[in-house]
Design a protein around this motif. Structure first.
Motif: not given
Length: 642
Positions: A377-398
């Motif tokens: 359940y919690i892994l699915q919830r995390c993936q749901s939140a992270l679907q809003n990431i478009r791009d992720e830079a090498d230094y951590g900014e998204v």
């Protein structure tokens, strides 16, 4: 049975005594006078109020006040009407005597209890009750389906997995693995017994037979499903007995210097207070296997001096919630006895555990409500939140796909859930689970990595709020959507940090309850940066009024000095909701801004006379709880030198 001692409270009294005629008359009058409380408690409260802990606490205090020095009546097997009362008022409570359980299973289960105790696998929990951390007198371990959790009294327990089909659990000791296998075997046995008991109960109810067999010995005849049960009945019974976890408990009364007295009936010392088991599937059953290590086998029935229950024998007590007319029951538990709470008994009745002399183990099998309590359940919830990431830079900014307030709020709520319901709960319990297995180590590492990405999401949202080209209206909508969640996060981080510090200073609990060093160093009390807070403050100032906008430049310059010199003040986040709550009032806006200006000037220029706040001669104000309440009009704040 031991899981949710939500009936903590004020306890008074001693062992039951024989009342005099005068006391019996006074007791009868007291029960009559108290009947209105029972009716109020059962009939007049709304459902939400009945579920309220505050309402329960109020009823409890009222009950103790009305009872004064009298006891409510309760029955033991020595009383003639004991079994009759059991059949009439507690028909969904079933006892299986030890002789009806296979001897081989007794031997395996009791050896498994001792094995886990020998390897130090049972721990006392630090639970949270009314804002205070309390150490339970009972030591526990949760065994069950891999990835399941069980939460009680604001504490989430994580299962040591039993070896179900498909499980890849690895145990640190072969004996621990064998013990977990034994409790899975006991679980299967109790499932069958529970379904059997549910069948018997349903058959009696359909036939309108009142005499339900409540105490079943080895010679009791078994019945099958029969033609009166259809397929849906069978599925329903199996679901209500589909135990997915067992909470093992251990307590040695000789090592407990103080145990509370049972307050209503005078039943004696309690190991676990009156409570309903929580976090269970609705109308599901609870099955309990009891094992007292040593001590007397039978009650002292011939002792004329002994009134009430035998204090040397462990008992389980039952009562109907908020019912003062029906006598309670104190049922003795001998080595190997099992009892079952069927259907809605756990919801309509309360139970407690009454301590005896010998140490005692129990295995309490239950159908935990896991819709929000599994690793999947919690892994699915995390993936749901992270679907809003478009791009992720090498230094951590998204960068974000969407700035819709609903999407941002959803992501921040999941952020809080994974941090405070999983990561901090797990690490706060220290390394206890490594005593048995390392099954949870990899999932927790995975959750930490997902949590770090969600931290990047939060920073990306705040960057958008600060970005010059962002429309003011959009900034306001974003802040409105996420403010409550971010404020709760900040407060919870402080609370968990304080809990960690408090338990670390207590030598006896430091090893059992602490943050992981990894979590403490990298993810301890994580606070928003000065820049993030300033972005929110500036947006608020710009949306208020021309007066606020005029102060923008001055406060921003001051804030930059704060950020360089002393860091963010913990008072500033607390003032932010006050500004929002008083947006509608012109006086309120000016008053809060004055507090802000004064606070920043004091922080930035502690050794100088510079001040952004000058009192008006007509102003009179009262400082209440860190804020200011206006009692007359205000003039605009002015920049001046004192």
């Amino acid at each position: 049975m031991y899981a949710t001692s939500s009936g903590e409270g004020c306890y008074i009294g001693s062992m039951k005594r024989t009342p005099t005629a005068e006391e019996r008359e006074r007791e009868a009058k007291g029960l009559t006078q108290f009947s209105h409380l029972r009716k109020w408690g059962n009939d007049n409260l709304r459902p939400s109020e009945k579920a309220s802990k505050h309402s329960a606490q109020y009823l409890k205090l009222r009950l103790l006040e009305e009872l004064e020095d009298t006891w409510l009546p309760y029955l033991t097997p020595k009383d003639d009407e004991f079994y009759q009362q059991w059949q009439l008022k507690y028909p969904k409570l079933i006892l299986r005597e030890a002789a009806s359980v296979p001897e081989e299973l007794h031997k395996e289960v009791q050896e498994a209890f001792l094995t886990l105790h020998k390897h130090g696998c049972l721990f006392r929990d630090l639970v949270r009750i009314q804002g205070k951390d309390l150490l339970t007198p009972v030591s526990r371990i949760l065994i069950g389906n891999p990835g399941c959790t069980y939460k009680y009294l604001n504490t989430r327990l994580f299962t040591v997995p039993w070896p179900v089909k498909g499980s890849d659990a690895k145990y640190h000791e072969a004996e621990v693995a064998a013990a977990c296998q034994t409790f899975l075997k006991l679980n299967d046995y109790l499932q069958v017994e529970t379904i059997q008991a549910l069948e018997e109960l349903a058959a009696k109810e359909k036939a309108n037979i009142d005499a339900v067999p409540v105490c079943i010995g080895p010679d009791f005849p078994r019945v099958g499903m029969g033609s009166s049960f259809d397929g849906q009945d069978e599925i329903d019974m199996k679901n209500r007995a589909a135990y997915n976890v067992t909470l093992l408990n251990f307590m040695d009364p000789a090592k407990m210097p103080y145990l509370k007295e049972e307050p209503y009936f005078g039943m004696g010392k309690m190991a676990v207070s009156w409570h309903h088991d929580e976090n269970l599937v609705d109308r599901s059953a609870v099955a309990v296997y009891s094992y007292s290590c040593e001590g007397p086998d039978e009650e002292s029935e011939d002792d004329p001096q002994l009134e009430g229950r035998d204090p040397d024998i462990w008992h389980v007590g039952f009562k109907i919630s908020w019912d003062i007319e029906t006598p309670g029951l104190a049922i003795p538990l001998h080595q190997g006895d099992c009892y079952f709470m069927l259907d809605d008994l756990n919801a309509t009745h309360q139970h407690c555990v009454l301590a005896g002399l010998p140490p005692r183990f129990s295995s309490t099998h239950r159908v935990a409500e896991c819709s929000t309590g599994t690793l999947d359940y919690i892994l699915q919830r995390c993936q749901s939140a992270l679907q809003n990431i478009r791009d992720e830079a090498d230094y951590g900014e998204v960068s974000l796909k969407s700035l819709e307030p609903v999407v941002l709020k959803h992501g921040e709520e999941i952020h809080n859930e994974v941090e405070f319901e999983w990561l901090r709960q797990f690490w706060f319990q220290g390394n206890r689970y490594k005593r048995c297995t390392d099954w949870w180590c990899q999932p927790m590492t995975q959750l930490e990595e997902l949590w770090k990405k969600m931290e990047g999401l939060t920073n990306a949202v705040l960057r958008e709020v600060r970005r010059e080209g962002t429309p003011v209206e959009q900034r306001n909508e974003i802040l409105t959507a996420i403010l409550t969640t971010l404020t709760a996060r900040q407060n919870l981080r402080r609370e968990w940090h304080a809990r960690s510090e408090a338990t670390s200073s207590n030598a006896c609990n430091a090893q059992e309850h602490r943050h992981s060093p990894h979590w403490q160093q990298r993810h301890g009390l994580v606070t928003w940066s000065n820049g993030e807070w300033w972005g929110q403050w500036r947006t608020v100032l710009q949306r208020q009024s021309p007066l606020c906008s005029a102060l923008d430049v001055a406060i921003r310059e001051c804030w930059s000095r704060v950020a360089v010199s002393s860091g963010a003040s913990p008072e500033l986040p607390e003032l932010y909701p006050r500004i929002r709550s008083q947006n509608a009032g012109r006086i309120g806006k000016r008053m809060i801004l004055r507090c802000l200006c004064r606070l920043i000037s004091q922080i930035s220029f502690p050794n100088s006379g510079v001040c952004f706040w000058k009192p008006n001669p007509r102003e009179r104000a009262q400082v209440l709880g860190g804020g200011t309440k206006a009692v007359s009009d205000f003039s605009p704040p002015t920049l001046s030198w004192a």
